[in-house]
Design an enzyme around this catalytic site. Sequence first.
Site, PDB file in Angstrom:
ATOM      1  N   GLY A 206       0.981  -1.195  -0.095  1.00  0.00           N
ATOM      2  CA  GLY A 206       0.028  -0.087   0.075  1.00  0.00           C
ATOM      3  C   GLY A 206       0.864   1.213   0.078  1.00  0.00           C
TER       4      GLY A 206
ATOM      5  N   PRO B  89       2.593   4.789   0.963  1.00  0.00           N
ATOM      6  CG  PRO B  89       4.462   6.107   0.678  1.00  0.00           C
ATOM      7  CD  PRO B  89       3.147   5.601  -0.029  1.00  0.00           C
ATOM      8  N   GLY B  90       2.458   5.634   4.627  1.00  0.00           N
ATOM      9  CA  GLY B  90       1.709   6.085   5.802  1.00  0.00           C
ATOM     10  C   GLY B  90       0.382   5.545   5.877  1.00  0.00           C
TER      11      GLY B  90
ATOM     12  CE  LYS C  94       3.205   0.187   3.345  1.00  0.00           C
ATOM     13  NZ  LYS C  94       2.682   1.549   3.244  1.00  0.00           N
ATOM     14  CB  THR C  95       5.049   0.005  10.100  1.00  0.00           C
ATOM     15  OG1 THR C  95       5.862   0.490   8.707  1.00  0.00           O
ATOM     16  CG2 THR C  95       6.009  -0.286  10.953  1.00  0.00           C
TER      17      THR C  95
ATOM     18  CG  HIS D 101     -12.292   8.284 -15.841  1.00  0.00           C
ATOM     19  ND1 HIS D 101     -11.865   8.606 -16.945  1.00  0.00           N
ATOM     20  CD2 HIS D 101     -11.827   7.178 -15.277  1.00  0.00           C
ATOM     21  CE1 HIS D 101     -11.086   7.619 -17.133  1.00  0.00           C
ATOM     22  NE2 HIS D 101     -11.067   6.641 -16.387  1.00  0.00           N
ATOM     23  CD  GLU D 102     -12.156   5.442 -11.840  1.00  0.00           C
ATOM     24  OE1 GLU D 102     -12.355   4.020 -11.893  1.00  0.00           O
ATOM     25  OE2 GLU D 102     -11.244   6.005 -12.113  1.00  0.00           O
TER      26      GLU D 102
ATOM     27  CG  ASP E 190      -8.823   3.938 -18.602  1.00  0.00           C
ATOM     28  OD1 ASP E 190      -8.318   3.113 -18.052  1.00  0.00           O
ATOM     29  OD2 ASP E 190      -9.826   4.732 -18.464  1.00  0.00           O
TER      30      ASP E 190
HETATM   31  P1  ADP Z   1       3.425   2.887   6.685  1.00  0.00           P
HETATM   32  O1  ADP Z   1       4.244   1.775   7.334  1.00  0.00           O
HETATM   33  O2  ADP Z   1       2.048   2.314   5.939  1.00  0.00           O
HETATM   34  O3  ADP Z   1       4.062   3.682   5.724  1.00  0.00           O
HETATM   35  P2  ADP Z   1       3.220   3.444   9.460  1.00  0.00           P
HETATM   36  O4  ADP Z   1       2.270   2.288   9.791  1.00  0.00           O
HETATM   37  O5  ADP Z   1       4.431   3.831   9.544  1.00  0.00           O
HETATM   38  O6  ADP Z   1       2.716   3.689   7.810  1.00  0.00           O
HETATM   39  O7  ADP Z   1       2.173   4.737   9.892  1.00  0.00           O
HETATM   40  C1  ADP Z   1       2.655   5.856  10.476  1.00  0.00           C
HETATM   41  C2  ADP Z   1       1.706   6.344  11.694  1.00  0.00           C
HETATM   42  O8  ADP Z   1       0.553   6.983  10.951  1.00  0.00           O
HETATM   43  C3  ADP Z   1       1.422   5.386  12.552  1.00  0.00           C
HETATM   44  O9  ADP Z   1       2.213   5.298  13.581  1.00  0.00           O
HETATM   45  C4  ADP Z   1      -0.083   6.011  12.937  1.00  0.00           C
HETATM   46  O10 ADP Z   1       0.145   6.907  14.053  1.00  0.00           O
HETATM   47  C5  ADP Z   1      -0.355   6.456  11.705  1.00  0.00           C
HETATM   48  N1  ADP Z   1      -1.448   5.747  11.058  1.00  0.00           N
HETATM   49  C6  ADP Z   1      -1.135   5.241   9.811  1.00  0.00           C
HETATM   50  N2  ADP Z   1      -2.272   4.453   9.326  1.00  0.00           N
HETATM   51  C7  ADP Z   1      -3.036   4.768  10.397  1.00  0.00           C
HETATM   52  C8  ADP Z   1      -4.476   3.907  10.526  1.00  0.00           C
HETATM   53  N3  ADP Z   1      -4.942   3.232   9.662  1.00  0.00           N
HETATM   54  N4  ADP Z   1      -5.047   3.961  11.580  1.00  0.00           N
HETATM   55  C9  ADP Z   1      -4.425   4.561  12.476  1.00  0.00           C
HETATM   56  N5  ADP Z   1      -3.314   5.276  12.494  1.00  0.00           N
HETATM   57  C10 ADP Z   1      -2.637   5.350  11.450  1.00  0.00           C
HETATM   58 ZN    ZN Z   2     -10.230   4.994 -16.427  1.00  0.00          ZN
HETATM   59 MG    MG Z   3       6.258   2.106   7.349  1.00  0.00          MG
END
Ligand code: ADP
Ligand code: ZN
Ligand code: MG
Length: 641
Positions: free
Chosen positions: A219, A221-222, A225-226, A440-441, A517
Amino acid sequence: MAAPNPTPRLNPRGGDRKGPGSTRPSLSLWYALGFILLLGLVQMYYLAPAGRPLPYSEFKTLLRNGSVAEVTVGEQTIRGTLKDAAVASAQGLAKQFTTNRIDDPKLVEELEQQQIKYSGEMVNRWLPELLGWLLPLVFFVAIWGFFFRRMSGAEGGVMSFARSRAKVFADDEVKVRFADVAGVDEAREELKEIVEFLKNPKKYTNLGGRIPKGVLLVGPPGTGKTLLARAVAGEAHVPFFSLSGSEFVEMFVGVGAARIRDLFQQAEAKAPCIVFIDELDALGKARVQSPVGSHEEREQTLNQLLAEMDGFDSRKGVIIMGATNRPEVLDPALLRPGRFDRQVLVDKPDVKGREDILRIHVKGVKVSADVDIRKVAARTAGFAGADLANLVNEAALLAARVDKTEVGPQEFESAIERLVAGLERKRVMSDKDRETIAYHETGHAVVASALEGQYPVHKISIVGRGFGVLGYTLHLPTEERYLSSRTQLLGELAVLLGGRTAEELTFGEITTGAQNDLLRATDIARAMVTEYGMSDELGLIHYEGNKRPKFLDIGMPQERGLYSEETAVKIDAEVMRIISEAHARARQILTDRREQVDIIARRLLSVEVMEGDELRRILGLPERDAAAPAAPAVPAPTPVS
Ligand code: ADP
Ligand code: ZN
Ligand code: MG
């Protein structure tokens, strides 16, 4: 989030040994310098002139006086001895004297006249010459030695610095729970199964079930996932070993591989547990044949990872999780069965998801009662979880700056403005863009639903996905399909063109959003004509030979197949005809359903993500998802963007 405790750190093999040869490199340099200094002193002592320097004229006078006893003529100086020490000291001279030599052809004559013993001097130049080549040599050897030690010093001092950067976090008790992650419900559902297994591995393995070895979180960034990976460990109450792929990329070949080995050893000893490799793409980029061969370390590490994943038994209860935001660069070997065979999409959240995430993050902040979290969520289309966490923090900082006791709506408002400006690069959409994308979608989705033989639409989304895709329509196959019929391909073309067509019909204006497309549609149409023999005009001939690059092959610049110019013209005309017929078909479908298209697009603008069933309800079609078997994970669903 709670910071992980950096408990044990991995030592590469033979980590702390210090070889006998690992004395400071500068020591030999000091020896060399001392030696040179000594030589200099010796030279000065032996060649140093004694007494005060004697002007040449005075020397000539002394010579004529007959007070000179002996003379040695050098190249630049004349050294000599006076007969009488008393005469010398009377003039402030030592008995030994030196004078600068002047071009004086009569000198020898005069010396003969006075009958003075004289000799020439071979100037000894060995020292300057020696120094001339020795000094640079010593210098280069010293530098080379220094770097050599650095490079090969897997056991030397420099290495311990490099090693300390890559930390394995071993967390015995992770505090994160699923409740801390919101807006990623589908991913969470999929991961629940893993948690169940980790809690009670025996229950599953006694029945002979095969547990997934590797789960890859994919997915932008942010998106959390972590966080999700940690939550899995937290929910299951198992130890969590994690390290980041980017930390592996070292200058020293073999270190990363050793680290992987140790990581898996540690993990196996603590099973059940989770091994999490963050930013897998840094490590798992597709291996390529490079003439420079500079990827050796990364490849060795990757190979070690693959070997470890194959080597251990998942029944012991070690689950390997990975995360990446660039799945497309991963080495295909990583995704094979028995490795990261399960992939979980962690997408950007929709309105509802953003609201939930905001609610999680405002818990730790004093927010005044008149802040409407829903409104904030609606204003932050395109924000990922991390952006939302940042938003709450910004708002709190702004409130603190003006000495407020609570964070109010104004602070949220200015924080959004500030972040949106900052995110501009990330293309947070304007309202006009969102509207265009929604239509579009909708166009794709409506055409897909209206046609027989197309995969049912599973979901439509206008949440920016960070992969350069602005929105997407997801069709899930109800059964595995290996062959496509001509009818299906023609339908697919109409679906692909549906997005663009909806834009035309609604706005009378077209945008650049349909580029992908069109590319895909052209590819399909061309393949129908030149490869599948689906055009009556051109018959059952495969025109491209074997030129088409295989899947995931690094494509050579593609050459045209072996056919005449005339045929090329015919092919182009056929492709054009197929495409324009598909376009007309999409136009017909959308014109017939003009009102529904409007309703769906409007609805999409407010919810951002629409399930397939709702779409079919609006279109007055039977709800197919319910009847369809549970979505098979096998063929990756292809989003149409
Ligand atoms: P990724 O690893 O996908 O880049 P992170 O897991 O490191 O993202 O997310 C960074 C921070 O953003 C997390 O520590 C959290 O505070 C916040 N965050 C990100 N996604 C979520 C979520 N789905 N629900 C709650 N907090 C989130
Ligand atoms: Zn399209
Ligand atoms: Mg991460």
